[in-house]
Design a protein around this motif. Structure first.
Motif, PDB file in Angstrom:
ATOM      1  N   GLN A   1     -16.067 -22.519  14.328  1.00 11.00           N
ATOM      2  CA  GLN A   1     -14.819 -22.034  14.922  1.00 11.00           C
ATOM      3  C   GLN A   1     -13.718 -23.024  14.566  1.00 11.00           C
ATOM      4  O   GLN A   1     -13.829 -24.225  14.865  1.00 11.00           O
ATOM      5  N   GLY A   2     -12.646 -22.558  13.938  1.00  7.24           N
ATOM      6  CA  GLY A   2     -11.494 -23.419  13.667  1.00  7.24           C
ATOM      7  C   GLY A   2     -10.659 -23.584  14.926  1.00  7.24           C
ATOM      8  O   GLY A   2     -10.698 -22.741  15.834  1.00  7.24           O
ATOM      9  N   CYS A   3      -9.883 -24.672  14.986  1.00 10.06           N
ATOM     10  CA  CYS A   3      -9.054 -24.940  16.168  1.00 10.06           C
ATOM     11  C   CYS A   3      -8.029 -25.988  15.753  1.00 10.06           C
ATOM     12  O   CYS A   3      -8.299 -26.814  14.881  1.00 10.06           O
ATOM     13  N   ALA A   4      -6.854 -25.974  16.333  1.00  7.83           N
ATOM     14  CA  ALA A   4      -5.880 -27.036  16.094  1.00  7.83           C
ATOM     15  C   ALA A   4      -4.990 -27.107  17.325  1.00  7.83           C
ATOM     16  O   ALA A   4      -3.997 -26.379  17.416  1.00  7.83           O
ATOM     17  N   SER A   5      -5.373 -27.941  18.294  1.00 13.34           N
ATOM     18  CA  SER A   5      -4.660 -27.984  19.576  1.00 13.34           C
ATOM     19  C   SER A   5      -4.427 -26.548  20.035  1.00 13.34           C
ATOM     20  O   SER A   5      -3.288 -26.115  20.213  1.00 13.34           O
ATOM     21  N   GLY A   6      -5.476 -25.797  20.186  1.00 10.78           N
ATOM     22  CA  GLY A   6      -5.320 -24.363  20.413  1.00 10.78           C
ATOM     23  C   GLY A   6      -5.167 -23.688  19.069  1.00 10.78           C
ATOM     24  O   GLY A   6      -5.928 -23.927  18.138  1.00 10.78           O
ATOM     25  N   GLY A   7      -4.126 -22.848  18.942  1.00 10.06           N
ATOM     26  CA  GLY A   7      -3.987 -22.009  17.744  1.00 10.06           C
ATOM     27  C   GLY A   7      -2.993 -22.517  16.725  1.00 10.06           C
ATOM     28  O   GLY A   7      -2.216 -21.740  16.183  1.00 10.06           O
ATOM     29  N   GLY A   8      -3.018 -23.830  16.440  1.00  8.99           N
ATOM     30  CA  GLY A   8      -2.033 -24.409  15.509  1.00  8.99           C
ATOM     31  C   GLY A   8      -2.414 -24.316  14.041  1.00  8.99           C
ATOM     32  O   GLY A   8      -1.684 -24.817  13.180  1.00  8.99           O
ATOM     33  N   ARG A   9      -3.561 -23.689  13.742  1.00  8.65           N
ATOM     34  CA  ARG A   9      -3.917 -23.505  12.329  1.00  8.65           C
ATOM     35  C   ARG A   9      -4.636 -22.166  12.210  1.00  8.65           C
ATOM     36  O   ARG A   9      -5.801 -22.092  11.876  1.00  8.65           O
ATOM     37  N   PHE A  10      -3.893 -21.122  12.525  1.00  9.49           N
ATOM     38  CA  PHE A  10      -4.434 -19.768  12.534  1.00  9.49           C
ATOM     39  C   PHE A  10      -3.932 -19.081  11.284  1.00  9.49           C
ATOM     40  O   PHE A  10      -2.802 -18.597  11.244  1.00  9.49           O
ATOM     41  N   ASP A  11      -4.733 -19.074  10.238  1.00  4.06           N
ATOM     42  CA  ASP A  11      -4.251 -18.560   8.963  1.00  4.06           C
ATOM     43  C   ASP A  11      -5.419 -18.070   8.112  1.00  4.06           C
ATOM     44  O   ASP A  11      -6.584 -18.344   8.399  1.00  4.06           O
ATOM     45  N   LEU A  12      -5.068 -17.373   7.038  1.00  2.00           N
ATOM     46  CA  LEU A  12      -6.103 -16.788   6.172  1.00  2.00           C
ATOM     47  C   LEU A  12      -6.902 -17.862   5.445  1.00  2.00           C
ATOM     48  O   LEU A  12      -8.074 -17.662   5.125  1.00  2.00           O
ATOM     49  N   GLY A  13      -6.282 -19.012   5.179  1.00  3.93           N
ATOM     50  CA  GLY A  13      -6.999 -20.094   4.496  1.00  3.93           C
ATOM     51  C   GLY A  13      -8.158 -20.582   5.341  1.00  3.93           C
ATOM     52  O   GLY A  13      -9.301 -20.695   4.878  1.00  3.93           O
ATOM     53  N   THR A  14      -7.898 -20.848   6.619  1.00  5.25           N
ATOM     54  CA  THR A  14      -8.953 -21.318   7.516  1.00  5.25           C
ATOM     55  C   THR A  14     -10.032 -20.249   7.686  1.00  5.25           C
ATOM     56  O   THR A  14     -11.227 -20.551   7.710  1.00  5.25           O
TER      57      THR A  14
ATOM     58  N   GLU B   1       4.740 -21.998  20.074  1.00 10.01           N
ATOM     59  CA  GLU B   1       4.648 -23.385  20.510  1.00 10.01           C
ATOM     60  C   GLU B   1       3.213 -23.580  20.967  1.00 10.01           C
ATOM     61  O   GLU B   1       2.461 -22.605  21.103  1.00 10.01           O
ATOM     62  N   TRP B   2       2.829 -24.801  21.245  1.00 12.15           N
ATOM     63  CA  TRP B   2       1.518 -25.030  21.830  1.00 12.15           C
ATOM     64  C   TRP B   2       1.404 -24.225  23.135  1.00 12.15           C
ATOM     65  O   TRP B   2       2.336 -24.228  23.935  1.00 12.15           O
ATOM     66  N   MET B   3       0.364 -23.511  23.346  1.00 11.08           N
ATOM     67  CA  MET B   3       0.134 -22.630  24.488  1.00 11.08           C
ATOM     68  C   MET B   3       1.100 -21.436  24.542  1.00 11.08           C
ATOM     69  O   MET B   3       1.330 -20.857  25.608  1.00 11.08           O
ATOM     70  N   PHE B   4       1.654 -21.090  23.403  1.00 10.03           N
ATOM     71  CA  PHE B   4       2.636 -19.995  23.360  1.00 10.03           C
ATOM     72  C   PHE B   4       2.697 -19.461  21.922  1.00 10.03           C
ATOM     73  O   PHE B   4       3.751 -19.166  21.398  1.00 10.03           O
ATOM     74  N   GLU B   5       1.516 -19.384  21.297  1.00 13.08           N
ATOM     75  CA  GLU B   5       1.480 -19.123  19.866  1.00 13.08           C
ATOM     76  C   GLU B   5       1.792 -17.655  19.521  1.00 13.08           C
ATOM     77  O   GLU B   5       1.541 -16.760  20.310  1.00 13.08           O
ATOM     78  N   ARG B   6       2.321 -17.464  18.312  1.00 12.24           N
ATOM     79  CA  ARG B   6       2.484 -16.153  17.673  1.00 12.24           C
ATOM     80  C   ARG B   6       3.114 -15.093  18.582  1.00 12.24           C
ATOM     81  O   ARG B   6       2.530 -14.033  18.861  1.00 12.24           O
TER      82      ARG B   6
ATOM     83  N   ARG C   1       0.273 -28.529   8.684  1.00 14.41           N
ATOM     84  CA  ARG C   1      -0.645 -27.436   9.047  1.00 14.41           C
ATOM     85  C   ARG C   1       0.179 -26.174   9.289  1.00 14.41           C
ATOM     86  O   ARG C   1       1.380 -26.256   9.534  1.00 14.41           O
ATOM     87  N   SER C   2      -0.496 -25.039   9.284  1.00 10.66           N
ATOM     88  CA  SER C   2       0.284 -23.790   9.322  1.00 10.66           C
ATOM     89  C   SER C   2       1.062 -23.665  10.628  1.00 10.66           C
ATOM     90  O   SER C   2       2.072 -22.969  10.666  1.00 10.66           O
ATOM     91  N   SER C   3       0.613 -24.345  11.679  1.00 12.13           N
ATOM     92  CA  SER C   3       1.427 -24.656  12.860  1.00 12.13           C
ATOM     93  C   SER C   3       1.437 -23.646  14.006  1.00 12.13           C
ATOM     94  O   SER C   3       1.165 -22.472  13.836  1.00 12.13           O
ATOM     95  N   HIS C   4       1.808 -24.188  15.167  1.00 13.44           N
ATOM     96  CA  HIS C   4       2.077 -23.347  16.344  1.00 13.44           C
ATOM     97  C   HIS C   4       3.441 -22.678  16.217  1.00 13.44           C
ATOM     98  O   HIS C   4       3.678 -21.624  16.784  1.00 13.44           O
ATOM     99  N   GLU C   5       4.353 -23.353  15.516  1.00 17.84           N
ATOM    100  CA  GLU C   5       5.759 -22.942  15.545  1.00 17.84           C
ATOM    101  C   GLU C   5       6.008 -21.665  14.757  1.00 17.84           C
ATOM    102  O   GLU C   5       6.892 -20.876  15.079  1.00 17.84           O
ATOM    103  N   HIS C   6       5.266 -21.494  13.673  1.00 16.71           N
ATOM    104  CA  HIS C   6       5.424 -20.283  12.857  1.00 16.71           C
ATOM    105  C   HIS C   6       4.071 -19.917  12.289  1.00 16.71           C
ATOM    106  O   HIS C   6       3.151 -20.735  12.283  1.00 16.71           O
ATOM    107  N   ASN C   7       3.967 -18.724  11.761  1.00 19.86           N
ATOM    108  CA  ASN C   7       2.703 -18.315  11.146  1.00 19.86           C
ATOM    109  C   ASN C   7       2.987 -17.789   9.736  1.00 19.86           C
ATOM    110  O   ASN C   7       3.972 -17.070   9.543  1.00 19.86           O
ATOM    111  N   PRO C   8       2.095 -18.113   8.788  1.00 15.01           N
ATOM    112  CA  PRO C   8       2.330 -17.620   7.428  1.00 15.01           C
ATOM    113  C   PRO C   8       1.974 -16.140   7.267  1.00 15.01           C
ATOM    114  O   PRO C   8       1.140 -15.757   6.448  1.00 15.01           O
ATOM    115  N   PHE C   9       2.574 -15.338   8.098  1.00 13.30           N
ATOM    116  CA  PHE C   9       2.427 -13.882   7.996  1.00 13.30           C
ATOM    117  C   PHE C   9       3.740 -13.285   8.484  1.00 13.30           C
ATOM    118  O   PHE C   9       4.178 -13.571   9.602  1.00 13.30           O
ATOM    119  N   VAL C  10       4.391 -12.498   7.661  1.00 11.51           N
ATOM    120  CA  VAL C  10       5.643 -11.850   8.082  1.00 11.51           C
ATOM    121  C   VAL C  10       5.628 -10.397   7.612  1.00 11.51           C
ATOM    122  O   VAL C  10       4.876 -10.038   6.701  1.00 11.51           O
TER     123      VAL C  10
END
Ligand code: DGJ
Length: 726
Positions: free
Chosen positions: A527-540, A203-208, A228-237
């Motif tokens: 530096q990338g950013c999206a309300s904190g870590g809401g777009r933390f991915d390999l594309g960025t 979540e926002w302020m509670f990523e990954r 966007r790749s989002s706070h809720e999930h990450n495209p890495f499993v």
């Protein structure tokens, strides 16, 4: 490393000598993927393809020209498929789907292949770089059994990684327009069902946050569906042996190089097989592909480890550092940073900023970043996004930059290029640039709308504004933010009937602007950013070598966020700052922030001399260890913060000559004897440690450990340096 083809057996072997990935051309032309795992010189597909028991329909029949043809070793819902497509006999999640043809079936069969040195470089999409020309690629052309639809599937291997990098090109030659409804960048079948899935919800302020659960029959879906790749999930499993640990067991990881909505499905069939897919979120995706045109899938990645999670992390970290990020401005990248946001939000003028800069000097700040609030008429979040010119009534930017230089600092600035406020000159002049249908009473978020980045004219307009800004001022660093999700969209450019292309085209617009700006200004660090870590991915990360990890700077929460993030992403790409939250002392805050791209998010004028002294002692260690150890070294997770009592990691430089150990107590501990055993040292080398000044061998530190029984208080920490001595 080699890709071999055993023509008489229709078998390809992709390997780097440490792992093996076999592809089989079944006599029907369907591609199978019978093995992915530790290196094995040969396999027997016939034996592996058997699915036991009389109770099976042991063959499938192909009805061609009214004749039935018998095929051995092909079970559509059980065989490991390399390119399963929808509408045929395999009802598991597919690699791709279409609409618009006579029927929806896609029965993709082998046509031809070539093996070449190098790997695909995608145009307009991020990709794993192979600047050293070390990759080898198996390119297979497939054709639909009866329709003139082709797919070019490329599987690339690089010598350093137990990884297969997958690219797919869909080509429509049917003579009529089609719609692509699903495009999965990763498809990985495994002939087993006894796996755990590890994923990173938040979540926002509670990523990954680290989550591990057992897979069982059915489908586990992990997705982000708001652009966007989002706070809720990450495209890495990861899929792991049930008993896999940090250092033990088989683990498979999947990711893809994409920053928009995504979907990952882990599908376990009742017959004991698992399929993992990952790609563009298909729930809001439908893309017109005209006759003669093609569609490029984002690049996908599967990684294998038989050394537990650590084996995956080390490969991901090296791949990101060596083959993904463009470290185009190493100096700014490695500077101690002070960001203005939590120090003064938008409430500043020139004098206040100059005071911040001057006080930052007391803490060894090397880079000052002016965050949100410097442009248009912006003093709150109601206006001016879209107007990227300096608010000269509020600040004298040149004076601020000069002050940075006079204090020996670089200067950075915040932007949010993909967004606008209705109260902006941009949208007053061009309301059609907003990606909303105003007649539908759109929902706003943070009072802002996103711009229609599907429209190249909008991207060009923002590029023009930012190019002018970055050319006019001496700017070393840009923080690129993105503060709303993209639900409730409408693209005037795409018009009716093509709205389902918006998410993907918008992501392509983001990549185009990022590419244009990073190419035009190769010396600026982004530096990338999206309300904190809401777009933390390999594309960025392909465009920006660092991402703001989270708006949560509470150091204890950060332990969990940085721990989860570290499974895929190396510390050097994690923006990691100290704030003035009183949860722990400044020393502990600094020791935790050190394991990332280090800096401050506070007003140093509010800190006491004692606080500054604590921080400076840690910053000194940063100066000595940060480059080789934290930015370029290997990370070892010694204990998980989820265990509740204690968190411990060590990092070792690639030469194994120095290391940092961080131990943070969480819950108060009773009297216990506690030795922390390090990993990654040279067993034959001697190291002096900064805890008790003693010298032990690497072997001793790894087998006996350091006696840290006295770290017992809540949030007490120790940062211990180890340096090799004769
Ligand atoms: C969200 C970011 O995460 C913060 O660091 C800050 O830059 C604000 N946006 C500014 O609006």
């Amino acid at each position: 490393m080699a890709i071999s083809f055993f023509a008489e057996r229709g078998l390809f072997h992709l390997t780097n000598g440490k792992f093996s990935y076999y592809v089989q051309i079944h006599p029907s032309g369907i591609l199978l993927n019978p093995y992915f795992g530790a290196y094995i010189e040969d396999i027997d597909p016939e034996q592996m393809g058997r699915i036991g028991g009389e109770d099976w329909f042991s063959h499938y029949y192909c009805h061609t020209d009214g004749r039935e043809k018998e095929y051995e070793g092909l079970y559509f819902n059980a065989s490991p498929m390399l390119f399963p497509s929808a509408g045929g006999a395999d009802v598991r999640p597919s690699a791709m789907e279409i609409r618009g043809a006579r029927n929806n079936k896609l029965d993709m069969r082998y046509v031809s292949h070539r093996i070449y040195r190098g790997k695909p470089k995608l145009s307009g999409l991020p990709y794993v770089r192979d600047d050293a020309g070390e990759a080898e690629t198996l390119e297979i052309v497939l054709r639909e059994h009866v329709k003139d639809i082709k797919a070019v599937l490329s599987l690339s291997v690089l010598p350093e990684y137990n990884a297969v990098i997958r690219n797919t090109e869909f080509i429509n030659k049917t003579g009529k327009p089609l719609r692509l409804e699903r495009a999965m960048s990763v498809v990985q079948d495994l002939s087993r069902a006894d796996l755990d899935i590890v994923h990173f919800p938040g979540e926002w302020m509670f990523e990954r946050q680290f989550r591990r659960e057992a897979l069982s029959e059915g489908r586990k879906v992990i997705s982000a569906s708001a652009g966007r790749s989002s706070h809720e999930h990450n495209p890495f499993v990861m899929l792991a042996d049930r008993d896999a640990t940090e250092t033990f067991g088989e683990v498979y990881a999947a990711s893809f190089l994409y920053s928009g909505s995504f979907k990952c499905e882990a599908n376990v069939s009742k017959v004991g097989v698992t399929r993992l897919t990952m790609g563009i979120d298909d729930e809001h995706f439908s893309f017109a592909v005209a006759d003669g045109e093609s569609f490029t899938f984002p690049e996908g990645l599967t990684v294998y480890s038989n050394r537990g999670f650590e084996g995956i992390s080390h490969q991901m970290h090296d791949l990101i550092r060596r083959n993904l990020i463009k470290d185009n401005a190493p100096a700014a990248y490695r500077s101690v940073l002070l960001n203005s946001w939590e120090g003064c939000y938008m409430d500043f003028d020139t004098e206040k900023v100059l005071a911040l800069i001057a006080s930052g000097k007391r803490m060894g700040v090397e880079l000052f970043v002016l965050d949100d609030g410097w442009f248009g008429r912006r003093n709150d979040d109601l206006r001016s996004l879209g107007d990227w010119h300096v608010n000269e009534k509020k600040i004298d930017l040149k004076k601020i930059i000069d002050a940075c230089h006079e204090n020996g600092m670089r200067f950075g600035i915040w932007i949010e290029p993909e967004m606008a406020n209705f109260d902006s000159d941009l949208l007053r002049a061009h309301p059609e640039y907003a990606a909303v249908d105003i007649s539908s009473d759109p929902w706003l978020s943070r009072h802002q709308v996103m711009l229609d980045f599907a429209d190249p004219e909008v991207v060009d307009e923002i590029y023009g504004q930012l190019e002018a800004l970055l050319s006019q001022y001496d700017i070393d660093y840009v923080k690129w933010d993105h503060n709303r999700t993209l639900e409730d969209y409408y693209s005037a450019y795409l018009g009716e009937g093509r709205q389902d292309e918006f998410y993907h085209r918008n992501t392509l617009g983001y990549y185009r602007l990022a590419d244009m700006l990073t190419t035009r200004f190769p010396d600026i660090h982004f530096q990338g950013c999206a309300s904190g870590g809401g777009r933390f991915d390999l594309g960025t990360l392909f465009y920006f070598p660092e991402i703001w990890t989270s708006d949560e700077n509470d150091p204890v929460q950060r332990l969990f966020i940085q721990y989860g993030t570290s499974f895929a992403y190396p510390p050097c790409v994690m923006g990691s700052h100290i704030n003035d939250d009183p949860v722990t002392c400044y020393r502990t805050k600094a020791e935790i922030a050190l394991f990332g791209s280090y800096g401050f998010e506070l007003d140093p004028r509010r800190m006491s001399d004692a606080d500054i002294g604590e921080v400076n002692a840690v910053t000194e260690i940063y100066g000595k260890f940060h480059d080789d150890v934290v930015l370029d070294g290997d990370l070892f997770r010694l204990s998980s913060p989820y265990d509740g009592r204690e968190f411990a990691i060590d990092m070792v430089d690639k030469q194994k000559s120095k290391a940092l150990l961080l131990v943070v107590g969480l819950l108060k501990k009773p009297r216990t004897r506690r030795f922390v055993k390090l990993r990654g040292l040279n067993p034959w080398a001697n190291y002096v440690n900064s805890f008790d000044g003693k010298v032990y061998s690497g072997d001793y530190y790894m087998k006996v450990g350091i006696n840290l029984s006295d770290v017992r208080r809540e949030f007490d920490s120790r940062l211990i340096t180890l340096e090799e001595v004769e």
